[in-house]
Design a protein around this motif. Structure first.
Motif, PDB file in Angstrom:
ATOM      1  N   MET A   1      44.301  33.037  32.624  1.00 24.59           N
ATOM      2  CA  MET A   1      44.809  34.410  33.249  1.00 24.59           C
ATOM      3  C   MET A   1      44.174  34.812  34.740  1.00 24.59           C
ATOM      4  O   MET A   1      43.024  34.361  35.004  1.00 24.59           O
ATOM      5  CB  MET A   1      44.449  35.586  32.529  1.00 24.59           C
ATOM      6  CG  MET A   1      45.409  35.839  31.032  1.00 24.59           C
ATOM      7  SD  MET A   1      45.104  37.252  30.260  1.00 24.59           S
ATOM      8  CE  MET A   1      45.541  38.351  31.362  1.00 24.59           C
ATOM      9  N   PRO A   2      45.076  35.358  35.585  1.00 22.53           N
ATOM     10  CA  PRO A   2      44.459  35.576  36.831  1.00 22.53           C
ATOM     11  C   PRO A   2      43.198  36.657  36.748  1.00 22.53           C
ATOM     12  O   PRO A   2      43.325  37.521  35.968  1.00 22.53           O
ATOM     13  CB  PRO A   2      45.756  36.309  37.819  1.00 22.53           C
ATOM     14  CG  PRO A   2      46.932  35.659  36.769  1.00 22.53           C
ATOM     15  CD  PRO A   2      46.401  35.687  35.340  1.00 22.53           C
ATOM     16  N   VAL A   3      42.270  36.480  37.694  1.00 23.53           N
ATOM     17  CA  VAL A   3      41.237  37.347  37.485  1.00 23.53           C
ATOM     18  C   VAL A   3      41.036  37.449  39.225  1.00 23.53           C
ATOM     19  O   VAL A   3      41.364  36.689  39.863  1.00 23.53           O
ATOM     20  CB  VAL A   3      40.016  36.729  37.142  1.00 23.53           C
ATOM     21  CG1 VAL A   3      39.982  36.347  35.735  1.00 23.53           C
ATOM     22  CG2 VAL A   3      39.583  35.340  37.800  1.00 23.53           C
ATOM     23  N   PHE A   4      40.320  38.469  39.576  1.00 17.78           N
ATOM     24  CA  PHE A   4      40.105  38.934  40.874  1.00 17.78           C
ATOM     25  C   PHE A   4      38.820  37.978  41.276  1.00 17.78           C
ATOM     26  O   PHE A   4      37.823  38.142  40.570  1.00 17.78           O
ATOM     27  CB  PHE A   4      39.740  40.343  41.117  1.00 17.78           C
ATOM     28  CG  PHE A   4      39.431  40.712  42.418  1.00 17.78           C
ATOM     29  CD1 PHE A   4      40.383  40.614  43.587  1.00 17.78           C
ATOM     30  CD2 PHE A   4      38.341  41.026  43.081  1.00 17.78           C
ATOM     31  CE1 PHE A   4      40.147  41.041  44.987  1.00 17.78           C
ATOM     32  CE2 PHE A   4      37.861  41.385  44.300  1.00 17.78           C
ATOM     33  CZ  PHE A   4      38.754  41.282  45.240  1.00 17.78           C
ATOM     34  N   ILE A   5      39.061  37.056  42.222  1.00 19.12           N
ATOM     35  CA  ILE A   5      37.909  35.990  42.396  1.00 19.12           C
ATOM     36  C   ILE A   5      36.919  36.601  43.240  1.00 19.12           C
ATOM     37  O   ILE A   5      37.198  37.364  44.487  1.00 19.12           O
ATOM     38  CB  ILE A   5      38.587  34.835  42.956  1.00 19.12           C
ATOM     39  CG1 ILE A   5      39.737  34.169  42.086  1.00 19.12           C
ATOM     40  CG2 ILE A   5      37.492  33.590  43.312  1.00 19.12           C
ATOM     41  CD1 ILE A   5      40.202  32.917  42.896  1.00 19.12           C
ATOM     42  N   THR A   6      35.723  36.509  42.767  1.00 21.67           N
ATOM     43  CA  THR A   6      34.410  36.961  43.468  1.00 21.67           C
ATOM     44  C   THR A   6      33.304  35.819  43.434  1.00 21.67           C
ATOM     45  O   THR A   6      33.534  34.568  43.082  1.00 21.67           O
ATOM     46  CB  THR A   6      33.723  38.044  42.792  1.00 21.67           C
ATOM     47  OG1 THR A   6      33.228  37.749  41.599  1.00 21.67           O
ATOM     48  CG2 THR A   6      34.703  39.266  42.555  1.00 21.67           C
ATOM     49  N   SER A  21      42.903  31.856  39.174  1.00 24.13           N
ATOM     50  CA  SER A  21      43.805  32.286  40.262  1.00 24.13           C
ATOM     51  C   SER A  21      43.590  33.829  40.378  1.00 24.13           C
ATOM     52  O   SER A  21      43.202  34.373  39.565  1.00 24.13           O
ATOM     53  CB  SER A  21      45.200  32.169  39.227  1.00 24.13           C
ATOM     54  OG  SER A  21      45.591  30.706  39.050  1.00 24.13           O
ATOM     55  N   ASP A  22      43.870  34.025  41.649  1.00 20.09           N
ATOM     56  CA  ASP A  22      43.259  35.455  42.201  1.00 20.09           C
ATOM     57  C   ASP A  22      44.449  36.438  41.545  1.00 20.09           C
ATOM     58  O   ASP A  22      45.547  36.357  41.614  1.00 20.09           O
ATOM     59  CB  ASP A  22      43.313  35.500  43.619  1.00 20.09           C
ATOM     60  CG  ASP A  22      42.790  36.496  44.136  1.00 20.09           C
ATOM     61  OD1 ASP A  22      41.624  36.936  43.365  1.00 20.09           O
ATOM     62  OD2 ASP A  22      42.650  36.894  45.429  1.00 20.09           O
ATOM     63  N   GLY A  23      43.874  37.658  41.032  1.00 21.75           N
ATOM     64  CA  GLY A  23      44.837  38.525  40.589  1.00 21.75           C
ATOM     65  C   GLY A  23      44.302  39.906  40.736  1.00 21.75           C
ATOM     66  O   GLY A  23      43.354  40.124  41.543  1.00 21.75           O
ATOM     67  N   GLY A  24      44.758  40.825  40.051  1.00 18.19           N
ATOM     68  CA  GLY A  24      44.312  42.254  40.355  1.00 18.19           C
ATOM     69  C   GLY A  24      45.009  42.948  41.427  1.00 18.19           C
ATOM     70  O   GLY A  24      45.482  42.241  42.327  1.00 18.19           O
ATOM     71  N   LYS A  29      48.142  36.786  45.634  1.00 16.59           N
ATOM     72  CA  LYS A  29      49.079  35.841  44.826  1.00 16.59           C
ATOM     73  C   LYS A  29      49.062  34.482  45.654  1.00 16.59           C
ATOM     74  O   LYS A  29      49.262  34.229  46.643  1.00 16.59           O
ATOM     75  CB  LYS A  29      50.390  36.273  44.606  1.00 16.59           C
ATOM     76  CG  LYS A  29      51.366  35.496  43.576  1.00 16.59           C
ATOM     77  CD  LYS A  29      52.767  35.999  43.613  1.00 16.59           C
ATOM     78  CE  LYS A  29      53.633  35.095  42.665  1.00 16.59           C
ATOM     79  NZ  LYS A  29      54.870  35.615  42.401  1.00 16.59           N
ATOM     80  N   GLY A  30      48.613  33.327  44.562  1.00 23.67           N
ATOM     81  CA  GLY A  30      48.793  32.075  45.111  1.00 23.67           C
ATOM     82  C   GLY A  30      47.329  31.634  45.455  1.00 23.67           C
ATOM     83  O   GLY A  30      47.191  30.420  45.630  1.00 23.67           O
ATOM     84  N   PHE A  31      46.326  32.377  45.625  1.00 25.07           N
ATOM     85  CA  PHE A  31      45.037  32.053  46.081  1.00 25.07           C
ATOM     86  C   PHE A  31      44.427  31.303  44.936  1.00 25.07           C
ATOM     87  O   PHE A  31      44.286  32.075  43.676  1.00 25.07           O
ATOM     88  CB  PHE A  31      44.162  33.376  46.681  1.00 25.07           C
ATOM     89  CG  PHE A  31      42.931  33.074  46.825  1.00 25.07           C
ATOM     90  CD1 PHE A  31      42.279  31.814  47.393  1.00 25.07           C
ATOM     91  CD2 PHE A  31      41.794  33.960  46.653  1.00 25.07           C
ATOM     92  CE1 PHE A  31      41.102  31.522  47.668  1.00 25.07           C
ATOM     93  CE2 PHE A  31      40.584  33.474  46.895  1.00 25.07           C
ATOM     94  CZ  PHE A  31      40.032  32.586  47.561  1.00 25.07           C
ATOM     95  N   VAL A  32      43.678  30.296  44.863  1.00 20.43           N
ATOM     96  CA  VAL A  32      43.040  29.525  43.777  1.00 20.43           C
ATOM     97  C   VAL A  32      41.748  29.015  44.215  1.00 20.43           C
ATOM     98  O   VAL A  32      41.532  28.743  45.000  1.00 20.43           O
ATOM     99  CB  VAL A  32      43.982  28.412  43.266  1.00 20.43           C
ATOM    100  CG1 VAL A  32      43.289  27.675  42.043  1.00 20.43           C
ATOM    101  CG2 VAL A  32      45.361  29.020  42.712  1.00 20.43           C
ATOM    102  N   LEU A  33      40.853  29.077  43.193  1.00 22.72           N
ATOM    103  CA  LEU A  33      39.483  28.715  43.031  1.00 22.72           C
ATOM    104  C   LEU A  33      39.391  27.505  42.215  1.00 22.72           C
ATOM    105  O   LEU A  33      39.745  27.782  41.069  1.00 22.72           O
ATOM    106  CB  LEU A  33      38.393  29.498  43.159  1.00 22.72           C
ATOM    107  CG  LEU A  33      37.190  29.137  42.730  1.00 22.72           C
ATOM    108  CD1 LEU A  33      36.533  28.391  44.181  1.00 22.72           C
ATOM    109  CD2 LEU A  33      35.870  30.215  42.400  1.00 22.72           C
TER     110      LEU A  33
END
Length: 466
Positions: A1-6, A21-24, A29-33
């Motif tokens: 699930m998407p999470v707000f990446i920190t 996957s970046d979310g929140g 949208k589309g930013f991935v770590l």
């Protein structure tokens, strides 16, 4: 699930790979770590590439564009901002991969000087590679390429290669033309064009575009050869040339002058004549190995086997009577080049040099009062004589070793060698290639007043007798 990446997600997983996957509401949208077990953290932008369709479903495929890695200094905040920029470009219909490639090329080109590009290009050209005729430099004429690029190197050596403009190339070109060397100017321009195309290749990307642009017709400077139909020697000039070369006071070594005569009577190129090997001279023919044949890059290239008329046999017999008869080449170089053949360029220089030059050495043409005779004019004169004798373009093309796809002559035979000027009076027509050269032999003996052919042993037999 998407999470707000920190930064809290920058933890090395125990095994395998973890993808976030970046979310929140504040996410992109589309930013991935991606984090791997070896401690690598990569930042991507994931998107649907509408220009790349799945072969079965015909729907856009999902592409990944690497933004950077944490190791290279990328932070989560900076990478998210870059992902937002890429998303905006995608929304505008831009090709972000093409843009990224261009940026990479521009960054790589920054600071790469013309001297660095030049040195790497010359190293590339001179690198030994395997060919079907042996192990040779990738471009066997690389010393000539290096010579042609000497002036550009002097002008632009420390200039960033990507900053060289079409105007710079034009100024260089015009400076050479102004000195009276249009052929050299055209050669330099052509070599620069090849160098910059090489520098643009994806393996290098030292420049993103070439400053050598297509010339306008009005800007082109015609070479002297383009302004004339072609230089051929008339019979009086032929006599002066042939017997003048026998004059001991005529400039040049006897072997050099014999090489010029051999080109006339065999129609071989002087570059092929000087590389004739002792072991490849037969009773009636001489073989020019593939490594010395001009057309060797053609897929069906073969060694040239050229018939030897009696004049050619006399010339080769005399050549091997001078110096070491068991040497490798009929026309060896001098001093440090004794083990190698003499250079083709030295024959051209021998003909054209004058006492007005920097070195002040008289050449053959000045000594014999002949105007602008080049080694290639000897082939052109021989071809024109054969044309006057009634031989077809195809027959002349074959004896000149011009490659053609069928029985017709290669276009170069008529366009560059057969000149519509009278050299001799017309003679009866005979047939076949061997007869052609024997006919040339007979006519030259008659017109030049030479004695009839004697029954001579083959050059090989002359050598063994020596």
């Amino acid at each position: 699930m998407p999470v707000f990446i920190t930064d809290d997600h920058l933890k090395t997983p125990a095994k395998g790979t973890k993808t976030y996957s970046d979310g929140g509401p504040k996410g992109q949208k589309g930013f991935v770590l991606r984090a791997t077990a070896n401690g690598a953290f990569s930042l991507y932008y994931q998107y649907l590439n509408k220009k790349k369709l799945h072969p079965k479903t015909k729907k856009p495929v999902r592409d990944w564009e690497l933004i950077g890695t944490v190791k290279d200094g990328w932070t989560i905040a900076r990478a998210r901002a870059e992902a937002a920029r890429l998303a905006a470009l995608i929304a505008l219909g831009k090709d972000i991969r093409q843009i990224a490639a261009q940026q990479l090329a521009d960054q790589r080109a920054m600071g790469v000087t013309f001297r660095q590009v030049h040195d790497e290009y010359i190293a590339y050209c001179s690198q030994l590679v395997d060919r079907k005729w042996g192990r040779v430099p990738r471009k066997e004429t690389w010393p000539n390429i290096q010579s042609a690029l000497k002036r550009p190197l002097e002008w632009w050596g420390d200039k960033v290669a990507s900053e060289i403009t079409p105007r710079d190339v034009k100024e260089l070109y015009d400076s050479i033309v102004a000195e009276g060397y249009p052929a050299q100017a055209n050669n330099v321009r052509g070599q620069l064009g090849t160098l910059f195309i090489w520098a643009m290749h994806e393996e290098r990307q030292y420049v993103s575009k070439s400053p050598v642009v297509k010339q306008l017709e009005d800007d082109k400077v015609a070479e002297k050869a383009d302004l004339e139909e072609g230089r051929v020697l008339d019979i009086e000039e032929l006599r002066r040339f042939w017997f003048g070369l026998n004059d001991p006071d005529c400039p040049g070594s006897r072997l050099s002058k014999l090489a010029l005569k051999l080109s006339l009577v065999t129609l071989l190129r002087t570059g092929e004549c000087v590389k004739i090997e002792r072991e490849l001279v037969g009773p009636k023919t001489v073989t020019i190995p593939l490594k010395n044949v001009k057309s060797r890059k053609a897929k069906k290239a073969r060694p040239v086997v050229q018939p030897l008329n009696s004049l050619a046999q006399e010339i080769l017999g005399e050549a091997f009577s001078i110096g070491d008869a068991k040497r490798d080449y009929a026309f060896p170089g001098t001093r440090k080049r004794r083990a190698a053949p003499m250079s083709q360029q030295s024959l051209g220089a021998l003909l054209r040099r004058t006492t007005d030059d920097a070195n002040g050495h008289m050449g053959v043409c000045e000594y014999l009062c002949l105007e602008d005779v080049t080694p290639h004019d000897l082939r052109r004169t021989g071809a024109t004589i054969l044309s006057e004798l009634g031989y077809t373009d195809a027959e002349i093309g074959r004896v000149m070793t011009h490659k053609a796809a069928d029985d017709d002559a290669a276009p170069v035979t008529r366009e560059r060698y057969i000149v519509s000027r009278r050299v001799l009076t017309m003679r009866p027509v005979i047939d076949r290639r061997v007869d052609m050269l024997n006919h040339l032999d007979l006519v030259l003996r008659e017109e030049l007043g030479l004695p009839a052919a004697a029954a001579l042993p083959a050059p090989q037999q002359l050598l063994s007798a020596a």
